[in-house]
Design a protein around this motif. Structure first.
Motif, mmCIF file in Angstrom:
data_model
loop_
_atom_site.group_PDB
_atom_site.id
_atom_site.type_symbol
_atom_site.label_atom_id
_atom_site.label_comp_id
_atom_site.label_asym_id
_atom_site.label_seq_id
_atom_site.Cartn_x
_atom_site.Cartn_y
_atom_site.Cartn_z
ATOM 1 N N CYS A 25 0.834 -1.202 0.000
ATOM 2 C CA CYS A 25 0.000 0.000 0.000
ATOM 3 C C CYS A 25 0.870 1.255 0.000
ATOM 4 O O CYS A 25 1.951 1.262 0.587
ATOM 5 C CB CYS A 25 -0.862 0.051 1.269
ATOM 6 S SG CYS A 25 -2.212 -1.101 1.252
ATOM 7 N N ALA A 31 -4.037 11.191 1.594
ATOM 8 C CA ALA A 31 -5.040 10.578 0.701
ATOM 9 C C ALA A 31 -6.420 10.612 1.362
ATOM 10 O O ALA A 31 -6.554 10.875 2.557
ATOM 11 C CB ALA A 31 -4.650 9.147 0.378
ATOM 12 N N GLU A 32 -7.428 10.339 0.584
ATOM 13 C CA GLU A 32 -8.787 10.163 1.069
ATOM 14 C C GLU A 32 -8.757 9.087 2.167
ATOM 15 O O GLU A 32 -8.024 8.109 2.055
ATOM 16 C CB GLU A 32 -9.570 9.647 -0.109
ATOM 17 C CG GLU A 32 -10.981 10.053 -0.436
ATOM 18 C CD GLU A 32 -11.557 11.327 0.079
ATOM 19 O OE1 GLU A 32 -12.638 11.204 0.645
ATOM 20 O OE2 GLU A 32 -10.986 12.418 -0.113
ATOM 21 N N GLN A 33 -9.577 9.243 3.205
ATOM 22 C CA GLN A 33 -9.535 8.298 4.324
ATOM 23 C C GLN A 33 -9.762 6.853 3.862
ATOM 24 O O GLN A 33 -10.635 6.594 3.039
ATOM 25 C CB GLN A 33 -10.581 8.685 5.367
ATOM 26 C CG GLN A 33 -10.063 9.800 6.269
ATOM 27 C CD GLN A 33 -11.152 10.693 6.786
ATOM 28 O OE1 GLN A 33 -12.310 10.453 6.558
ATOM 29 N NE2 GLN A 33 -10.763 11.739 7.489
ATOM 30 N N ASN A 34 -8.940 5.966 4.393
ATOM 31 C CA ASN A 34 -9.025 4.524 4.104
ATOM 32 C C ASN A 34 -8.851 4.169 2.628
ATOM 33 O O ASN A 34 -9.336 3.136 2.167
ATOM 34 C CB ASN A 34 -10.328 3.937 4.662
ATOM 35 C CG ASN A 34 -10.306 3.908 6.178
ATOM 36 O OD1 ASN A 34 -9.335 3.472 6.769
ATOM 37 N ND2 ASN A 34 -11.350 4.399 6.801
ATOM 38 N N ASP A 35 -8.146 5.018 1.882
ATOM 39 C CA ASP A 35 -7.812 4.702 0.493
ATOM 40 C C ASP A 35 -6.585 3.799 0.400
ATOM 41 O O ASP A 35 -6.483 2.986 -0.494
ATOM 42 C CB ASP A 35 -7.522 5.997 -0.293
ATOM 43 C CG ASP A 35 -8.666 6.331 -1.229
ATOM 44 O OD1 ASP A 35 -9.754 5.744 -1.052
ATOM 45 O OD2 ASP A 35 -8.470 7.165 -2.128
ATOM 46 N N HIS A 36 -5.649 3.976 1.329
ATOM 47 C CA HIS A 36 -4.400 3.208 1.271
ATOM 48 C C HIS A 36 -4.484 2.025 2.239
ATOM 49 O O HIS A 36 -3.763 1.965 3.229
ATOM 50 C CB HIS A 36 -3.211 4.102 1.618
ATOM 51 C CG HIS A 36 -2.986 5.195 0.608
ATOM 52 N ND1 HIS A 36 -2.166 6.257 0.848
ATOM 53 C CD2 HIS A 36 -3.475 5.373 -0.632
ATOM 54 C CE1 HIS A 36 -2.164 7.066 -0.208
ATOM 55 N NE2 HIS A 36 -2.965 6.540 -1.112
ATOM 56 N N ASP A 142 -9.283 5.781 10.583
ATOM 57 C CA ASP A 142 -8.648 5.910 9.270
ATOM 58 C C ASP A 142 -7.394 5.035 9.293
ATOM 59 O O ASP A 142 -6.468 5.293 10.064
ATOM 60 C CB ASP A 142 -8.295 7.381 9.029
ATOM 61 C CG ASP A 142 -7.590 7.595 7.691
ATOM 62 O OD1 ASP A 142 -7.464 6.612 6.926
ATOM 63 O OD2 ASP A 142 -7.166 8.731 7.426
ATOM 64 N N ASN A 144 -5.247 4.598 6.828
ATOM 65 C CA ASN A 144 -4.189 4.981 5.885
ATOM 66 C C ASN A 144 -2.812 4.955 6.547
ATOM 67 O O ASN A 144 -1.823 4.581 5.935
ATOM 68 C CB ASN A 144 -4.431 6.395 5.340
ATOM 69 C CG ASN A 144 -5.465 6.397 4.230
ATOM 70 O OD1 ASN A 144 -5.903 5.340 3.789
ATOM 71 N ND2 ASN A 144 -5.853 7.571 3.776
#
Lengths: 479, 387
Positions: A25, A31-36, A142, A144
């Protein structure tokens, strides 16, 4: 009674890797929350950790920058605790055999030079982030940041004032940024600090009761917190108004006070044990050599070299040596164009101007030094005019320009050496503006500048100013 | 008996995997209410390799909770009994001919025991030769994907289909080691007296007789060192399991209690209601062994014993090509016996602990186990074929 302060700092630094420590990842901030997030870093059963070698590279680099010994066999261990931002309910860290031990950071304060010893540096994964929403009274997670690689730099209790703590942290930040280990941004949480503090009667060799303040994220807050704690400890010892206990405290920077979080009795037992899914990392001579060779010159060494060997002013050398990115571009450009003073000017004046406009910091200078060197060379050879060179520089910030001369040609930015062509333009301009010609002949120097400007505009800047000026005067004189 | 069946046509090469091995077309629950109905986003490397080799993974066999128990008796979905005797769902599927082989995650000996008691052939390969990617973690330092079949040739065929290096598993061995199949002739076998006491001693005698008839020299050795494996394995198993199941908290997936008013209650009640007694005991024991006060007294000692046993076995394999022993103390177990003695799995791990703790290969045949040096499973299976 006089007291002395004993401070040890634990500094967390997020490493500048592209990917996370045990999965692929992205580790990028913002980044947008929980994108990575993938099954591994969100703790789904069945995924196994694979160590990102780049993390080990940067861990070693940090250790070498801080004069540490590198452990040639280094292991990862599990630290168990429950917290909603920790999806595995354990953090993978280094407990039994950290990558670096026994280092040293030299600082300079109003009291003179001092060495702060480093106990160890270990690699570990970051936890996720809890986002509290007061409006709906909920807390969201989150992930990420989960498994973003960190190093924790643990100092010995060698620091005895807020001033020394700040000098140490600033030096640490300079060294790590210079070695590209981390961008060390307090405001983004990529650098955080735990402060362990106790006081004792001056000259005593027995340590006092220690308190720890966790997750401090600005130098000014750290200064205030240290001063507050020193005062609180001193008052407690002198008046007996409060009993000092070994505990973790939370610093509230708005109120300027620290609060007890948990004490020794309620402290967690982290049940460390070696992670059986990660084989010990063995660092061979080749790996060690590769990292050693990649180490940058220290900033102060560069600064001295820029002044002594290249003849730059102290002012220019200070600015360049403040950022690894500037140094890299400077040295690469210099290698192509050979003129240190000119190169320094281009970076400090022109490049910084573009960076400022883009609201970027010096560390974010990402143009190719080689291309900049080519550009400076073209200007020095009078092949490209300065105004056009600035346009090319601006283009370099948008796209990589590997062959600057070809780009200049293609964009019509090459200075014309064709004097008859220039003469024709000059004749046209003179013919169209008899008033300025008359003014000049009547003694108004400014009128010449107006004509010069019009000619340059017609020539799209592609003329040597000296040559143009000569032709212009010659043509006027012919009238 | 079996819990889930995939929506695939059965083929000629049908494989059953157990409930510790992740699949994407059937739930994987580790025999636990905690993961009841859990659907994984990815499948185990072993499953991928089976499919690539043309096998059909058509059903999932029930297991005891996290495969810690004797013979599946702690499963949330109920135990499996055949003729009044306890067995595992995987072994029963092979025994009845419903599947050509079962691929299971060996954690604490239930796979080996079930095969021995059912008269099947079982192989636990060398640790690191089959990827553990996509298996529900219980005791990561020892657990191994294993194969049960009716005969040694089938066991070998299926095992070699799932063996191989995997970049997704950091403990995976290099490819050439994973698939090493050099068969060294077995000439000298030791019977470990420390693992020879039990109701099935006659089976050991039978195998001994067959070996002797083939001209294999069979010698009895004390092997008292191997008795240290059980307590050490119990400690390591509980420590790792405790850590591995900590993440099941009822929040992101798995069982969530309806009985809570705050986060602590959600965690506590979910775990209290979803875990069975053996998991709970193991978690408590493991937590205790890893505590700051006990780490060096208990966990670290167990790791040292692991090394001592490894060294002892390597020395023994310098002299003998294989070591023979029993797999359980009794020749059959009833559900009532297993339920009565709640820690029977801890006791019975005596036999499998040496192989679990050191990662050496084991082949079960004729109701007994043959242990070999690392990467000698091909030789052990070849011998098993003659028995």
């Amino acid at each position: 009674m006089k007291y002395e302060t004993v401070i040890g700092l634990e500094v967390h630094v997020e490493l500048a890797t592209k990917s996370k420590i045990f999965c692929s990842c992205s580790a990028e901030f913002g980044a947008e929350q929980n994108d990575h997030v993938c099954p591994a870093c969100s703790g789904m059963p069945g995924m196994l950790p694979i160590v990102n070698k780049r993390v080990v590279d940067l861990g070693m680099t940090a250790g070498m920058m801080l004069n540490c010994d590198i452990n040639r066999v280094t292991t990862f261990d599990k630290k168990s605790y429950y917290y909603p931002d920790l999806p595995n309910a354990y953090q993978t860290t280094q407990w039994f055999s950290p990558i670096c031990v026994n280092g040293r950071v030299d600082i300079e304060t109003s009291k003179g030079p001092k060495s702060i010893r480093i106990k160890q540096i270990h690699m570990e994964e970051d936890a996720g982030k809890l986002v509290h929403d007061d409006w709906t009274d909920t807390t969201l997670v989150d992930f990420n940041r989960t498994s973003v690689p960190l190093i924790e730099i643990v100092s010995q209790p060698d620091i005895s004032s807020a001033e020394e703590a700040i000098a140490y942290l600033e030096r640490l930040r300079d060294l790590l940024r210079f070695a590209k280990v981390s961008d060390c941004r307090w405001e983004q949480g990529s650098m955080r600090c735990d402060v362990n503090l106790s006081i004792r009667p001056e000259g005593s060799d027995v340590l006092g009761v220690r308190t720890e303040m966790k997750n401090m994220n600005s130098l000014s807050a750290i200064t205030r917190a240290i001063k507050y704690e020193i005062a609180r400890h001193t008052r407690a010892l002198e008046t007996g108004c409060e009993e000092l206990v070994q505990e973790t405290r939370r610093w509230d920077d708005n109120e300027g006070k620290s609060y007890a979080m948990r004490n020794k009795e309620t402290a967690g037992d982290y049940r460390y044990f070696p992670d059986p899914n990660i084989m010990p990392v063995v660092i061979d001579d080749e790996w060690l050599d590769r990292i050693e060779k990649s180490l940058p010159e220290l900033p102060e060494v560069k600064r001295a070299r820029y002044i002594d060997e290249m003849g730059l002013s102290e002012y220019d050398a200070d600015i360049l040596a403040s950022s690894r990115a500037l140094c890299d571009v400077f040295e690469d450009a210099l290698a192509v164009c050979g003129n240190a003073k000119e190169t320094a000017n281009w970076i400090i004046t022109e490049c910084m101007q573009v960076l400022n406009k883009k609201k970027m910091t010096a560390d974010m200078l990402a143009i190719s030094g080689t291309s900049l060197g080519q550009l400076i060379k073209l200007v020095m050879e009078d092949k490209v005019s300065r105004p056009n060179a600035k346009r090319i520089l601006a283009a370099m910030f948008e796209n990589d320009i590997p062959d600057v001369e070809a780009y200049a040609k293609q964009s019509g930015f090459i200075v014309s050496n064709d004097t008859s062509f220039i003469e024709n333009i000059v004749k046209e301009v003179i013919a169209a503006d008899p008033k300025s010609v008359a003014d000049f002949k009547g003694g108004k120097e400014k009128a010449l500048m107006a004509l010069f400007g019009k000619c340059m505009k017609q020539l799209k800047g592609n003329a040597n100013p000296q040559v143009l000026r000569e032709i212009l005067i010659a043509e006027i004189n012919k009238i | 008996m079996k819990m889930y069946v995939a929506e695939t046509e059965k083929s000629v090469k049908n494989i059953v995997v157990d409930d510790m091995i992740l699949t994407t077309d059937m739930p994987t629950s580790a025999g636990s209410r905690m993961l009841d109905g859990y659907m994984s986003l990815f499948e185990a490397q072993a499953v991928t390799k089976l499919k690539e080799a043309g096998y059909t993974v058509y059903a999932k066999a029930n297991t005891g909770e996290f495969n810690l128990d004797l013979l599946g008796e702690t499963s949330y979905y109920g135990a499996v009994e055949a003729d009044g005797k306890l067995t595992t769902a995987a072994a029963q599927a092979v025994k009845t001919g419903e599947t050509m082989a079962a691929v299971t995650l060996e954690v604490n000996g239930s796979g080996a025991r079930a095969a021995a008691l059912s008269g099947l052939v079982y192989v636990k390969p060398t640790y690191g030769t089959v990827s553990r990617f996509g298996t529900i973690p219980a005791v990561c330092s020892g657990e191994t994907v294993s194969v049960t079949a009716a005969d040694a040739a089938t066991a070998k065929e299926v095992l070699w289909a799932i063996k191989g290096h995997d970049d997704k598993d950091g403990t995976s061995l290099p490819q050439e080691k994973c698939v090493a199949d050099e068969v060294k002739e077995i000439k000298k076998v030791a019977i470990a007296k420390s693992l020879a006491a039990g109701e099935d001693a006659a089976k050991l005698e039978a195998v001994k007789a067959k070996l002797t008839a083939q001209g294999v020299e069979v010698v009895e050795i004390d092997a008292g060192e191997l008795l240290l494996a059980k307590p050490a394995w119990n400690i390591l198993m509980s420590a790792e399991l405790c850590n591995n199941v900590s993440k099941y908290d009822g929040v992101k997936y798995g069982y969530r209690t309806p009985n809570y008013t705050d986060l602590d209650q959600l965690y506590t009640n979910s775990r209290t209601e979803a875990f069975g007694y053996l998991t709970k005991s193991t978690v408590l024991f493991g937590s205790e062994t890893l505590s700051e006060a006990n780490y060096y007294k208990v966990y670290d000692k167990a790791q040292r014993i692991r090394r001592v046993i490894s060294e002892y076995l390597m020395k023994t394999f310098g002299e003998f090509d294989a070591v023979l022993g029993l797999v359980s103390s009794k020749s059959e177990y009833t559900l009532a016996q297993a339920q009565e003695n709640k820690y029977i799995a801890y006791d019975e791990s005596l036999y499998i602990a040496p192989a679990m703790i050191t990662g050496i290969p084991v082949v079960v045949t004729g109701g007994v186990q043959l242990m070999g040096a690392p990467l000698t499973e091909a030789a052990l299976l070849a011998l098993a074929e003659t028995l």
